[in-house]
Design an enzyme around this catalytic site. Sequence first.
Site, PDB file in Angstrom:
ATOM      1  N   TYR A 123       0.838  -1.199   0.000  1.00 25.16           N
ATOM      2  CA  TYR A 123       0.000   0.000   0.000  1.00 25.16           C
ATOM      3  C   TYR A 123       0.872   1.247   0.000  1.00 25.16           C
ATOM      4  CZ  TYR A 123      -4.239  -2.524   1.532  1.00 25.16           C
ATOM      5  OH  TYR A 123      -5.332  -3.347   1.622  1.00 25.16           O
ATOM      6  N   TYR A 162      -0.344  -9.758   1.184  1.00 23.18           N
ATOM      7  CA  TYR A 162       0.693  -9.014   1.924  1.00 23.18           C
ATOM      8  C   TYR A 162       0.792  -9.526   3.361  1.00 23.18           C
ATOM      9  CZ  TYR A 162      -3.278  -6.079   3.513  1.00 23.18           C
ATOM     10  OH  TYR A 162      -4.467  -5.622   4.023  1.00 23.18           O
ATOM     11  N   ARG A 172      -2.202 -11.872   4.453  1.00 24.58           N
ATOM     12  CA  ARG A 172      -3.594 -11.660   4.062  1.00 24.58           C
ATOM     13  C   ARG A 172      -3.823 -12.200   2.651  1.00 24.58           C
ATOM     14  NH1 ARG A 172      -7.236  -8.417   5.358  1.00 24.58           N
ATOM     15  NH2 ARG A 172      -8.345 -10.348   5.015  1.00 24.58           N
ATOM     16  N   HIS A 175      -7.019  -8.950  -1.656  1.00 20.42           N
ATOM     17  CA  HIS A 175      -8.371  -8.420  -1.477  1.00 20.42           C
ATOM     18  C   HIS A 175      -8.436  -6.971  -1.927  1.00 20.42           C
ATOM     19  CE1 HIS A 175      -6.144  -7.483   2.223  1.00 20.42           C
ATOM     20  NE2 HIS A 175      -6.819  -6.345   2.189  1.00 20.42           N
ATOM     21  N   HIS A 177     -10.586  -3.510  -0.810  1.00 16.21           N
ATOM     22  CA  HIS A 177     -11.505  -2.916   0.162  1.00 16.21           C
ATOM     23  C   HIS A 177     -12.606  -2.162  -0.581  1.00 16.21           C
ATOM     24  CE1 HIS A 177      -8.907  -3.498   3.770  1.00 16.21           C
ATOM     25  NE2 HIS A 177      -7.954  -3.512   2.859  1.00 16.21           N
TER      26      HIS A 177
HETATM   27 FE   LIG Z   1      -6.076  -4.510   3.053  1.00 22.90          FE
END
Ligand SMILES: [Fe+2]
Length: 256
Positions: A123, A162, A172, A175, A177
């Site tokens: 991110y 990640y 994770r 995905h 959001h």
């Molecule tokens: Fe996330």
Amino acid sequence: MTQTAPALGTQEEIDAEMAAISAGRDPTYVETQPRLDYPPYRSSLLRHPTKDLHPADPEGIELWAPVFGERDVDPIEADLTVQHDGQPIGERMVVTGRVLDGAARPVRRQLVEIWQANSSGRYIHQRDQHPAPLDPHFTGAGRCLTDDEGRYSFTTIKPGPYPWLNHRNAWRPAHIHFSLFGTDFTQRLVTQMYFPGDPLFALDPIYQSIVDPRARERLVASYDHDLTQPEWATGYRWDIVLSGGRRTPLESEVEA
Ligand SMILES: [Fe+2]
């Protein structure tokens, strides 16, 4: 006085806790939303509500429809691959679907926002410093309005999985959001969309905090070859239900 962080548990310990919770659930009870107090998801322990929610008068909070942003939504904001001078790296994909209310009616002209990691699982955020590259051509945020059929559509890059610090070697599943507004504030929904066949589903305490397998599978998009565009992009389809018994499960309290 310095404090040392508690040692992180292992994936095996997390797996055992998740299995015990799953084995203890009542299969006759349809549990469609995540458990807010879900111990394998470590930070849920301190952050889940411990008191009953205050009842609110729905009439009082629905006097006005939601109002978004300081400027109109531009259609180009639905394409996350054209926000910079060059093309982002990764699998270009289209994700589309319908936003519906509990009676399967389309939720029209409402705001859908997405944010996500890049193809490396990174991110653009100060707190994400793990050693995966940022992509100078990808920010990872977009928005659009639903059309008359309640349909939304984004062009983006498939995010990578990640690491996070729930336990040692915690990852994770990939995905995106989603934040959704409906026609009243009680339809507000923030959640995560996943990709079919992800090997990390069984290991992820956020995904598993929705203990009913049928409910958590509603967060998984389907691959749609008719949506896939030749020489251009793969296609995924995912519908969202804002209210009622088929409501799309919410994201847990803490974003990860
Ligand atoms: Fe996330």
